[in-house]
Each structure stands twice: as C-alpha cells, then as structure tokens.
Design an enzyme around this catalytic site. Sequence first.
Site, PDB file in Angstrom:
ATOM      1  N   TYR A 154      -8.841  14.837  -6.937  1.00  0.00           N
ATOM      2  CA  TYR A 154      -7.934  14.266  -7.942  1.00  0.00           C
ATOM      3  C   TYR A 154      -6.987  15.343  -8.487  1.00  0.00           C
ATOM      4  CZ  TYR A 154      -6.533  11.554 -12.088  1.00  0.00           C
ATOM      5  OH  TYR A 154      -5.820  10.880 -13.049  1.00  0.00           O
ATOM      6  N   SER A 164      -1.998  14.566 -14.424  1.00  0.00           N
ATOM      7  CA  SER A 164      -3.187  14.423 -15.269  1.00  0.00           C
ATOM      8  C   SER A 164      -3.592  15.769 -15.851  1.00  0.00           C
ATOM      9  CB  SER A 164      -4.349  13.868 -14.441  1.00  0.00           C
ATOM     10  OG  SER A 164      -5.546  13.927 -15.203  1.00  0.00           O
ATOM     11  N   ASP A 206       0.880  -1.170   0.000  1.00  0.00           N
ATOM     12  CA  ASP A 206       0.000   0.000   0.000  1.00  0.00           C
ATOM     13  C   ASP A 206       0.917   1.220   0.000  1.00  0.00           C
ATOM     14  OD1 ASP A 206      -1.625   2.141   0.572  1.00  0.00           O
ATOM     15  OD2 ASP A 206      -2.706   1.158   2.215  1.00  0.00           O
ATOM     16  N   LYS A 259      -2.917  15.562  -8.150  1.00  0.00           N
ATOM     17  CA  LYS A 259      -2.039  15.468  -9.323  1.00  0.00           C
ATOM     18  C   LYS A 259      -1.147  16.700  -9.458  1.00  0.00           C
ATOM     19  CE  LYS A 259      -2.987  11.421 -11.054  1.00  0.00           C
ATOM     20  NZ  LYS A 259      -2.040  10.341 -10.686  1.00  0.00           N
TER      21      LYS A 259
HETATM   22  N1  LIG Z   1      -6.177   6.156 -17.523  1.00  0.00           N
HETATM   23  C1  LIG Z   1      -6.153   7.447 -17.768  1.00  0.00           C
HETATM   24  O1  LIG Z   1      -6.766   7.952 -18.733  1.00  0.00           O
HETATM   25  C2  LIG Z   1      -5.368   8.368 -16.900  1.00  0.00           C
HETATM   26  C3  LIG Z   1      -5.406   9.754 -17.166  1.00  0.00           C
HETATM   27  C4  LIG Z   1      -4.637  10.597 -16.385  1.00  0.00           C
HETATM   28  C5  LIG Z   1      -3.870  10.070 -15.371  1.00  0.00           C
HETATM   29  N2  LIG Z   1      -3.901   8.731 -15.122  1.00  0.00           N
HETATM   30  C6  LIG Z   1      -3.107   8.234 -14.024  1.00  0.00           C
HETATM   31  O2  LIG Z   1      -2.372   7.081 -14.442  1.00  0.00           O
HETATM   32  C7  LIG Z   1      -2.221   6.190 -13.338  1.00  0.00           C
HETATM   33  C8  LIG Z   1      -2.782   4.827 -13.694  1.00  0.00           C
HETATM   34  O3  LIG Z   1      -4.135   4.988 -14.109  1.00  0.00           O
HETATM   35  P1  LIG Z   1      -4.991   3.734 -14.603  1.00  0.00           P
HETATM   36  O4  LIG Z   1      -6.084   4.295 -15.420  1.00  0.00           O
HETATM   37  O5  LIG Z   1      -4.105   2.686 -15.130  1.00  0.00           O
HETATM   38  O6  LIG Z   1      -5.634   3.273 -13.197  1.00  0.00           O
HETATM   39  P2  LIG Z   1      -6.047   1.816 -12.658  1.00  0.00           P
HETATM   40  O7  LIG Z   1      -7.046   2.075 -11.562  1.00  0.00           O
HETATM   41  O8  LIG Z   1      -6.451   0.935 -13.777  1.00  0.00           O
HETATM   42  O9  LIG Z   1      -4.699   1.296 -11.992  1.00  0.00           O
HETATM   43  C9  LIG Z   1      -4.244   1.859 -10.782  1.00  0.00           C
HETATM   44  C10 LIG Z   1      -3.514   0.796  -9.985  1.00  0.00           C
HETATM   45  O10 LIG Z   1      -3.061   1.395  -8.767  1.00  0.00           O
HETATM   46  C11 LIG Z   1      -3.306   0.476  -7.707  1.00  0.00           C
HETATM   47  N3  LIG Z   1      -3.438   1.215  -6.439  1.00  0.00           N
HETATM   48  C12 LIG Z   1      -4.445   2.010  -6.027  1.00  0.00           C
HETATM   49  N4  LIG Z   1      -4.214   2.443  -4.779  1.00  0.00           N
HETATM   50  C13 LIG Z   1      -3.034   1.909  -4.389  1.00  0.00           C
HETATM   51  C14 LIG Z   1      -2.268   1.977  -3.189  1.00  0.00           C
HETATM   52  N5  LIG Z   1      -2.666   2.692  -2.135  1.00  0.00           N
HETATM   53  N6  LIG Z   1      -1.113   1.292  -3.141  1.00  0.00           N
HETATM   54  C15 LIG Z   1      -0.679   0.549  -4.196  1.00  0.00           C
HETATM   55  N7  LIG Z   1      -1.372   0.431  -5.345  1.00  0.00           N
HETATM   56  C16 LIG Z   1      -2.543   1.120  -5.436  1.00  0.00           C
HETATM   57  C17 LIG Z   1      -4.606  -0.217  -8.090  1.00  0.00           C
HETATM   58  O11 LIG Z   1      -4.749  -1.450  -7.394  1.00  0.00           O
HETATM   59  C18 LIG Z   1      -4.422  -0.390  -9.591  1.00  0.00           C
HETATM   60  O12 LIG Z   1      -3.782  -1.604  -9.908  1.00  0.00           O
HETATM   61  C19 LIG Z   1      -2.939   6.867 -12.164  1.00  0.00           C
HETATM   62  O13 LIG Z   1      -1.993   7.638 -11.449  1.00  0.00           O
HETATM   63  C20 LIG Z   1      -3.933   7.771 -12.843  1.00  0.00           C
HETATM   64  O14 LIG Z   1      -4.334   8.833 -12.026  1.00  0.00           O
HETATM   65  C21 LIG Z   1      -4.629   7.872 -15.863  1.00  0.00           C
END
Ligand SMILES: NC(=O)c1ccc[n+]([C@@H]2O[C@H](COP(=O)([O-])OP(=O)(O)OC[C@H]3O[C@@H](n4cnc5c(N)ncnc54)[C@H](O)[C@@H]3O)[C@@H](O)[C@H]2O)c1
Length: 265
Positions: free
Chosen positions: A165, A152, A72, A169
């Site tokens: 959020y 983001s 975590d 970020k």
């Molecule tokens: N997908 C997008 O379009 C997008 C856009 C902007 C930013 N982001 C950023 O990219 C990153 C990944 O996004 P995603 O869409 O793949 O998200 P996702 O939810 O699919 O994956 C996030 C992962 O983080 C893990 N996680 C959450 N809390 C945790 C904790 N306390 N300790 C350890 N692991 C933890 C979850 O279990 C999950 O496997 C994030 O930082 C998100 O904010 C994503």
Amino acid sequence: MTERNLAFLDGALKDKVAIVTGAGQGVGRDTAIAMTQAGARVAVIDINGENAAKVAAELADHGAPGLGITCDVSKRDQVEAAVAAAVAEFGGLDIVFNGAHNLRVVTSPFMETSEDLLHAHLHSGFYGTYYFMQAAYPHLKERGGSIINVGSGAGVKGNAEHLAYAATKEAIRAATRVAAREWGQDGIRVNTICPAAWDTPGMLLGPAGADDATKERMRAMIPLRRFAGGNETASVAVFLASDAASYMTGHSFMVDGGSNIDAGR
Ligand SMILES: NC(=O)c1ccc[n+]([C@@H]2O[C@H](COP(=O)([O-])OP(=O)(O)OC[C@H]3O[C@@H](n4cnc5c(N)ncnc54)[C@H](O)[C@@H]3O)[C@@H](O)[C@H]2O)c1
C-alpha cells in the site's frame, strides 16, 4: 458522521466535467456528490458497475445525474473507453479524481508480502492513476484542468506492515510531482490528497470491520478525536479542482484530522 455545510462551494465547479474513479462507495462517492453539488457533471467510475450506476443516479438529487461507468482502472483499454465515454457524454473534461484502489488486503509484514499483493495495489492504485492521467491529458490540455490523485499518510510515514500500500501511494505522489512539472505549461494542475477518513466501507466499515474498542483506540490517535465526515475529504478535492486553488500544483495535502502531523507534509 459529521456532514459539513458545503454551501461555500456552490457553483465552484459550474460547467466543469469531472471523472471520479472509485466512486462506487467511500471517499470517491463523497467526492462525486460534492463535485456535483459544486456544479460539475460527473462520470462515476468503479469496477463495481452496480454501485457506479447507483451513485450516478443518486447524483440527480444533488444537482444533475452522473454517468455510471463500469471500469477496471488497472486495464488500459477500459480506462481509455471510460474517458472517451465521459467526453462524449459531457462534451469535454476538466477534472480527474483518481480514488480507485483495491483495499481488500492492506497490511502484511514485509517478509510475507507476496508479489500478488504488490501487483494488486500497484495495478489498481498506481497503474490506474497513470492510465487515467495519460488518457485524460489530451482533453485536459484543451481547456486547462485539475487532477487530484490520492495518497496516504501510511505511505508518507512508511507505516509498518504496509509495504504494498505504502509503496503504491508514494509512487502516486511521485507521478503527481512529475506531471505537475511537465503539464503546468499546459494549464493542468496536479495535486495529491492524503485522506484519513477511516470510517468508509473500504476501511473500518468493511466486511472485516473493526470492533468498538479498536475504533476507539484509532479515534484516540487523531488530534481532532473523530473520524472524518463524508464530505470533509471531498470538500478539499472540490477546492483543489476549483479556480480557488488556481496557483496550487505538485503538492500533497493531508486531510486527516492531524493524524499525520509527524509526517511533516
Ligand atoms: N478511507 C481512508 O481512511 C483512506 C486513507 C488514506 C487513503 N485513502 C484512499 O482513498 C481512496 C478511497 O478509499 P475508501 O476508504 O473510500 O475505499 P473504498 O474501498 O471504500 O472505495 C474504493 C473504491 O474503489 C473501487 N475499486 C477498487 N479497485 C478498483 C479497480 N481496479 N477499478 C475500479 N474501481 C476499483 C472499489 O470498488 C470501491 O468502490 C483510496 O485510494 C484509498 O487508498 C483512504
């Protein structure tokens, strides 16, 4: 999803050791795969230990198995143990990708945003990034390194109903700039990528999901008119981690199909 040919990145991370947080799924998993393909040994870190173990095993098909670690990121002692385990297993550390973030609830009107929601974002996003940066620093300093944090467009633009959020970020982007200034003299580069992958389990594919009409509406807002392929965000992370980006630090890179052009950076 469109998968891009990443052959040009072959060997870009040869002999490097990477930690990738949030690597159990989505952008983090794609990044762990792409970094392995580029030659790195990867510690796959996630709060979901089952997914971390699964992805770590899967990396064997892309070059070499990873080390799955249940952690975590909002708990400093777990972060320190994870960094120690990765260093012990792979003999050092060169790259940290801070992708973990609790995305269970992302939108909430400003006046309805609770302290609990703020804490959930700050603790998984900002504190997780800060703990990993501090725990990794002594190791990265030994042989130079690259940290890639995740911001983001929602933060850069200040999207409505994204207080928790967006604030998290932007705090991460600030930490990137501060560390880049302090640690440049140690040979450590720190950058932020701002993805807009959207078609990930945490976003449109998640339990809440999105209906086809919503997906279509979102797709229409992207200048490239499509969601990112799995490795289209990861390839930029590999580039930033590699020597090809050796003179780049302290900046944010939008990997978003053009969807944040109006944000300017
Ligand atoms: N997908 C997008 O379009 C997008 C856009 C902007 C930013 N982001 C950023 O990219 C990153 C990944 O996004 P995603 O869409 O793949 O998200 P996702 O939810 O699919 O994956 C996030 C992962 O983080 C893990 N996680 C959450 N809390 C945790 C904790 N306390 N300790 C350890 N692991 C933890 C979850 O279990 C999950 O496997 C994030 O930082 C998100 O904010 C994503």
